[in-house]
Write a protein that holds these residues in place. Structure first.
Motif, short mmCIF file in Angstrom:
data_model
loop_
_atom_site.label_atom_id
_atom_site.label_comp_id
_atom_site.label_asym_id
_atom_site.label_seq_id
_atom_site.Cartn_x
_atom_site.Cartn_y
_atom_site.Cartn_z
N ILE A 208 3.00 5.95 -3.05
CA ILE A 208 4.10 6.74 -3.61
C ILE A 208 3.99 6.79 -5.13
O ILE A 208 4.15 7.84 -5.75
N GLY A 209 3.64 5.64 -5.73
CA GLY A 209 3.44 5.59 -7.17
C GLY A 209 2.38 6.57 -7.63
O GLY A 209 2.57 7.33 -8.58
N LEU A 210 1.26 6.59 -6.89
CA LEU A 210 0.16 7.50 -7.24
C LEU A 210 0.62 8.96 -7.13
O LEU A 210 0.25 9.79 -7.96
N LEU A 211 1.45 9.24 -6.11
CA LEU A 211 1.95 10.60 -5.94
C LEU A 211 2.70 11.05 -7.20
O LEU A 211 2.46 12.14 -7.71
N PHE A 212 3.55 10.16 -7.69
CA PHE A 212 4.31 10.50 -8.90
C PHE A 212 3.37 10.70 -10.08
O PHE A 212 3.56 11.63 -10.87
N VAL A 213 2.38 9.86 -10.20
CA VAL A 213 1.41 10.01 -11.29
C VAL A 213 0.74 11.38 -11.21
O VAL A 213 0.65 12.12 -12.19
N ILE B 253 1.02 14.27 -14.02
CA ILE B 253 -0.19 14.82 -14.67
C ILE B 253 -0.30 16.31 -14.38
O ILE B 253 -0.57 17.12 -15.27
N GLY B 254 -0.02 16.66 -13.12
CA GLY B 254 -0.10 18.07 -12.72
C GLY B 254 0.83 18.93 -13.55
O GLY B 254 0.45 20.01 -14.03
N SER C 117 0.83 -1.20 0.00
CA SER C 117 0.00 0.00 0.00
C SER C 117 0.87 1.25 0.00
O SER C 117 0.55 2.24 -0.67
N ILE C 118 2.01 1.21 0.73
CA ILE C 118 2.90 2.37 0.74
C ILE C 118 3.48 2.62 -0.65
O ILE C 118 3.48 3.75 -1.15
N LEU C 119 3.91 1.53 -1.29
CA LEU C 119 4.47 1.66 -2.64
C LEU C 119 3.44 2.23 -3.61
O LEU C 119 3.75 3.12 -4.42
N LEU C 120 2.22 1.74 -3.50
CA LEU C 120 1.15 2.21 -4.38
C LEU C 120 0.91 3.70 -4.16
O LEU C 120 0.74 4.47 -5.11
#
Lengths: 297, 275
Positions: B12-17, B21-22, B7-10
């Protein structure tokens, strides 16, 4: 005649029906007495008002008519002299096992020092073999252990009369057996006067001096008082060998299966009258008398 | 790999996404980066059009703001820390005021069916009123903008506390009450040794909801009354058209709100019990 320890005279309980026009009577004309040191069980079908009677004795709920006198004093409210063990243990879940017991002791013995309260609590928790679990919260205990905390709590305040409402009803058969043994042991030691409600016939025979039988409700009665003439101390393994055991047991089963539902009918027909209740029965003597044609059935 | 690690990895991954996108969808304010002459700067000839700041721009601003959060260069230029401090102070003041009032009254309502029935219509009418609707009246009566915003916090946080306390007290198991009765407890002792601990988890639910609402409302209230506070800060930066600061303060509001909520839930752990 000497005064009884506890005297229940003509009590009844009714409450207004839902439309408010009539009254529903749970039980009426209930009479019995308890002597000091006696162990009394009350057996009856579900819903006949057993728990109501116990709540009345405890003072949690008041009778609609009649009187309950303990040591010649009318029962009007709850008292530390009447300890209650509830069916669902009612241990306070936010306190540790030890605190649950010390809280009760502190209510009963207001001048006792903290150290004395604690050692008394530990003494009674040892009695129910919970000395290794005193700092646990109730949620960490099994159902049987919780009920044992309830037993320790009730005995620790040394009530004159102990009231138990199906204390082992929610437990599995093995745990129940163990706790019954424990209760036999404690009651033999303390000579605690006890009034207990149960569904379990064997439990009643093992523990009681007298068994009160309740007829079916509504308008239930305490119809019979069965004497359990088996010497104490008793033992679960040996009691079955006593000649009275199966006689009493069969009598109780017959009452619950065949007789209890007919009593209100018999009252209406007039073959039984309220003044007869409770009929005192000694099943062993009755059997002897029947077999020897001393009385006719 | 354990569930937590995944869940932590996910996350962090979402943060990069989100960052990527931003960056892609926002402008970078290219015109501002060019070297402008003194004249151009004086005339405000930077961008002709304001732009939504990208994550990197906001991050740079955050680093700058957070490295010196408590500066005070007069009413129009205070550090983010100072502004948040004022907001938290107001929330706390209004919140504790309503704790003091809501819990005793909630107890009374929960214990007495008479009070429950008598106060029910008032609670039902007052509860749905938007707290900001009280603002004009509060400003007129109290004649102080800070005290008025505290009052608004008070009036919005009192209802969940009151209702949850009453509900918690009402739904204390009858068996627990019977234990107290058979031990001949006085009413006061019963209230403190049986009813209060039994009701505390429900009361804390109310406290948590109230804290959440208070933090929501303070932003709006400060936009209205102005002066100091994070709500004022957001509005002020909007007036300055400093959108990077707006985005940054939005994030800070979220972070502080999360902190306040977890604070209450941390405290409530000590009063929770399992059956």
């Amino acid at each position: 005649m000497t005064d009884n320890f506890l005297k229940v005279k003509n009590i009844s309980k009714s409450y207004p029906s839902k439309d408010g026009k009539s009254f529903v009577t749970i039980y009426e004309n209930v009479n019995f007495s308890i002597e000091k040191g006696e162990f009394i069980c009350l057996i009856g079908h579900s819903g006949c008002g057993k728990s109501t009677i116990l709540n009345n004795l405890a003072g949690l709920d008041l009778v609609s008519g009649g009187s309950i006198k303990m040591l010649n004093e009318e029962v009007k409210k709850t008292s530390l002299d009447r300890g209650v063990i509830f069916q669902n243990h009612s241990i306070l879940p936010w306190l540790t096992v030890l605190k649950n017991v010390t809280m009760a002791i502190a209510c009963r013995f207001k001048d006792m020092s903290k150290a004395d309260i604690e050692s008394r609590a530990i003494y009674f928790l040892k009695m129910v073999n919970l000395e290794d679990h005193i700092y646990k919260k109730p949620s960490e205990l099994s159902g049987g252990m919780k009920q044992r905390v309830g037993i320790a709590r009730a005995f620790a305040i040394e009530p004159s009369l102990l009231l138990m409402d199906e204390p082992f009803g929610a437990l599995d058969a093995l745990t129940r057996g163990k706790l019954q043994d424990k209760l036999v042991e404690i009651c033999d030691k303390t000579k605690q006067t006890t009034f207990m409600i149960t569904h379990d016939i064997d439990e009643a025979i093992l523990l009681s001096d007298k068994i009160l039988l309740m007829s079916d409700g509504p308008e239930a009665r305490v119809a019979e008082m069965v004497i359990v003439d088996i010497p104490k101390p008793r033992n679960r393994a040996e009691i079955v060998n006593h000649p009275a055991y199966y006689v009493v047991r069969n009598y109780l089963v017959d009452f619950l299966v065949n007789q209890s539902s007919k009593i209100s009918k018999k009252l209406k027909e007039g073959t039984l009258s309220d003044s007869d209740f409770p009929i005192e029965v000694d099943p062993l003597k009755l059997k002897y008398d029947l077999e020897n044609n001393i009385i006719n059935p | 790999m354990s569930e937590t690690k995944k869940s932590i990895l996910l996350s962090i991954g979402l943060l990069f996404v989100f960052i990527i996108i931003g960056e892609l969808i926002t402008g970078d304010g290219a015109r501002n980066k060019q070297n402008m002459t003194e004249y151009e700067k004086l005339m405000g000839m930077g961008e002709t059009q304001a732009h939504v700041p990208g994550p990197i721009e906001v991050f740079k601003l955050a680093v700058k703001e957070l490295s010196n959060p408590f500066y005070d260069n007069g009413p129009n230029d205070k550090g983010i820390g100072t502004q948040l401090f004022f907001s938290i102070l107001r929330v706390m003041a209004g919140y504790f005021l309503s704790v003091i009032i809501a819990i005793p009254i909630g107890f009374l309502i929960g214990m007495s069916p008479l009070f429950y029935k008598a106060l029910q219509p008032y609670i039902q009418i007052l509860k749905p009123i938007s707290p900001l609707a009280w603002m004009p009246l509060a400003l007129f009566v109290i004649k102080d903008s800070i005290m008025s915003s505290i009052f608004v916090i008070f009036i919005c946080s009192i209802w969940p506390m009151l209702i949850n306390t009453a509900f918690g007290v009402m739904s204390v198991k009858k068996d627990f009450l019977n234990v107290g009765k058979t031990l001949e407890m006085s009413n006061v002792k019963m209230a403190f040794t049986i009813i209060l601990p039994a009701a505390l988890p429900t009361i804390f639910t109310g406290l948590r909801i109230s804290m959440g609402i208070s933090w929501l409302v303070i932003v709006a209230a400060e936009m209205l009354v102005g002066g100091t506070g994070i709500g004022y800060y957001v509005w002020n930066e909007w007036n300055n058209l400093d959108l990077a600061s707006v985005v940054f303060s939005i994030l800070m509001i979220g972070i502080v709100g999360m902190f306040l909520d977890s604070m209450i839930s941390f405290i409530s752990k000590y009063f929770n019990y399992q059956e």
